[in-house]
Design a protein around this motif. Structure first.
Motif, PDB file in Angstrom:
ATOM      1  N   THR A  28      -3.764   6.144   0.906  1.00 54.48           N
ATOM      2  CA  THR A  28      -5.280   5.134   0.263  1.00 54.48           C
ATOM      3  C   THR A  28      -6.024   6.674   0.417  1.00 54.48           C
ATOM      4  O   THR A  28      -6.214   7.071   2.229  1.00 54.48           O
ATOM      5  CB  THR A  28      -5.867   3.903   1.161  1.00 54.48           C
ATOM      6  N   SER A  29      -7.026   7.400   0.016  1.00 54.37           N
ATOM      7  CA  SER A  29      -8.368   7.826  -0.512  1.00 54.37           C
ATOM      8  C   SER A  29      -9.578   7.434  -1.309  1.00 54.37           C
ATOM      9  O   SER A  29      -9.619   6.237  -2.405  1.00 54.37           O
ATOM     10  CB  SER A  29      -7.466   9.037  -0.890  1.00 54.37           C
ATOM     11  N   PRO A  30     -10.380   7.895  -0.829  1.00 53.83           N
ATOM     12  CA  PRO A  30     -11.856   7.829  -2.445  1.00 53.83           C
ATOM     13  C   PRO A  30     -10.673   8.437  -3.522  1.00 53.83           C
ATOM     14  O   PRO A  30      -9.882   9.214  -3.431  1.00 53.83           O
ATOM     15  CB  PRO A  30     -12.721   8.603  -1.944  1.00 53.83           C
ATOM     16  N   GLY A  75      -8.314  11.338  -4.192  1.00 55.44           N
ATOM     17  CA  GLY A  75      -6.808  11.634  -4.416  1.00 55.44           C
ATOM     18  C   GLY A  75      -6.403  11.785  -5.199  1.00 55.44           C
ATOM     19  O   GLY A  75      -5.355  12.496  -5.847  1.00 55.44           O
ATOM     20  N   VAL A  76      -7.032  12.099  -6.689  1.00 53.59           N
ATOM     21  CA  VAL A  76      -6.176  12.223  -8.401  1.00 53.59           C
ATOM     22  C   VAL A  76      -6.392  13.699  -8.332  1.00 53.59           C
ATOM     23  O   VAL A  76      -5.492  14.264  -8.806  1.00 53.59           O
ATOM     24  CB  VAL A  76      -7.211  11.478  -9.070  1.00 53.59           C
ATOM     25  N   SER A  77      -7.519  14.060  -7.439  1.00 50.05           N
ATOM     26  CA  SER A  77      -7.419  15.601  -8.059  1.00 50.05           C
ATOM     27  C   SER A  77      -7.068  16.511  -6.591  1.00 50.05           C
ATOM     28  O   SER A  77      -5.954  17.694  -7.675  1.00 50.05           O
ATOM     29  CB  SER A  77      -8.743  15.812  -8.134  1.00 50.05           C
ATOM     30  N   PHE A  78      -7.433  16.349  -5.889  1.00 47.10           N
ATOM     31  CA  PHE A  78      -6.396  16.836  -4.639  1.00 47.10           C
ATOM     32  C   PHE A  78      -5.345  16.464  -3.950  1.00 47.10           C
ATOM     33  O   PHE A  78      -4.512  17.580  -3.773  1.00 47.10           O
ATOM     34  CB  PHE A  78      -7.864  17.438  -3.711  1.00 47.10           C
ATOM     35  N   GLU A 101       3.402   6.854  -1.939  1.00 50.13           N
ATOM     36  CA  GLU A 101       2.704   5.955  -2.719  1.00 50.13           C
ATOM     37  C   GLU A 101       1.011   6.274  -2.668  1.00 50.13           C
ATOM     38  O   GLU A 101       0.717   6.074  -1.281  1.00 50.13           O
ATOM     39  CB  GLU A 101       2.848   4.378  -2.667  1.00 50.13           C
ATOM     40  N   LEU A 102       0.198   6.610  -3.080  1.00 49.45           N
ATOM     41  CA  LEU A 102      -0.996   7.008  -3.480  1.00 49.45           C
ATOM     42  C   LEU A 102      -1.895   5.990  -3.804  1.00 49.45           C
ATOM     43  O   LEU A 102      -1.150   5.779  -5.647  1.00 49.45           O
ATOM     44  CB  LEU A 102      -1.389   8.423  -3.752  1.00 49.45           C
TER      45      LEU A 102
END
Length: 287
Positions: free
Chosen positions: A96-98, A102-105, A123-124
């Motif tokens: 999990t991430s901001p 998450g989407v770009s990096f 799984e992101l």
């Protein structure tokens, strides 16, 4: 009684409705209602008062919540311990991430890592909410804050820096030569908040000028800048990667620390350890 019913009771006690509990547990709201009813029948007590505004815990429920939570934590500890004993690089690792980070990096890099390890499924979850690692909502978290939970292991792995960007087309018509010029330009900024360092920075640079466009997502600010809507504050990993944008160097550009977080019971699990090691190297190298 069915001990698994307790997690449904605990979730409803936290959020106060079947619909919100269902969303958090990933099931249908009728399932939550059925499991709560089953727990009440097994225990022989009424746990919630049903009201038009939602489910309100009764005095009996409040008395039982502490031991119920202890049962849940014990079960989760058993599950984490069992996972930690798996020695092969197989299975799912949920990260999990901001959202924008998450989407770009993370997404392209984790996808590449997954291709190199066909036994793993990555799984992101790039989410605005903070997922609970103790309840196994995710195994690994990339966060812009340091978690204080004593059961979590935290490591600082890099810095995200911010800068001002505008399209080359926009700057050809509306050049920006110094910070004082910013007050005459449409500013594209993150939603204001006491801890949003980049927004506070732009306010100081621009003399507290009002923004023209505000969003919680840096990806939205990126799109607005590419459309020549004005000057955007963006993380440099995002702005520098877009060839149609130019970076406008400004003094005292802010940074945020990136923290890699994992539950201490899972940090030695081979599949989790492999993802952690990969993320450490990727962020130390590229941020």
């Amino acid at each position: 009684m069915n001990w698994d019913d307790l997690r449904f009771v605990l979730e409803v006690s936290k959020v106060g409705s079947l619909a919100r509990a269902a969303k958090g547990l990933g099931v249908d709201h009728t399932t939550v209602g059925r499991r709560v009813d089953a727990a009440e029948q097994a225990l022989g007590v009424r746990l919630f008062t049903r009201t038009p505004a939602g489910y309100v815990a009764t005095a009996d429920a409040l008395r039982l919540l502490a031991p119920m939570t202890q049962v849940e934590q014990a079960v989760l500890a058993v599950e984490r311990g069992a996972q930690a004993n798996r020695v092969s690089l197989e299975g799912t690792v949920r990260v999990t991430s901001p959202e924008t980070f998450g989407v770009s990096f993370l997404a392209p890099r984790l996808a590449s890592f997954g291709r190199a390890h066909p036994g793993l499924s990555i799984e992101l979850v790039p989410a605005g909410e903070v997922l609970d690692l103790g309840r196994r909502q995710a195994e690994v978290a990339v966060r812009f804050f340091r978690s204080k939970d004593q059961h979590l292991v935290v490591r600082r792995v890099g810095e995200v820096s911010y800068g001002l960007y505008a399209s080359r087309e926009y700057l050809a018509r509306h050049p920006v030569r110094a910070p004082k010029d910013l007050k005459d330009h449409p500013l594209l900024v993150s939603t204001p908040g006491p801890n949003v360092v980049e927004t506070l920075w732009v306010k100081r640079l621009s003399g507290d000028a009002s923004p023209a466009f505000v969003s919680t997502l840096s990806l939205a600010l990126l799109s607005a800048a590419k459309a020549s809507a004005g000057v955007a504050v963006l993380p440099t990993y995002l702005g520098d990667a877009e060839p149609t944008l130019a970076h406008l160097p400004m003094p005292d550009a802010p940074t945020e620390s990136v923290w890699l977080t994992v539950h201490r019971d899972l940090r030695g699990t081979p599949r989790v350890r492999a993802v952690l090691d990969f993320l450490v190297e990727a962020m130390k190298r590229e941020l």
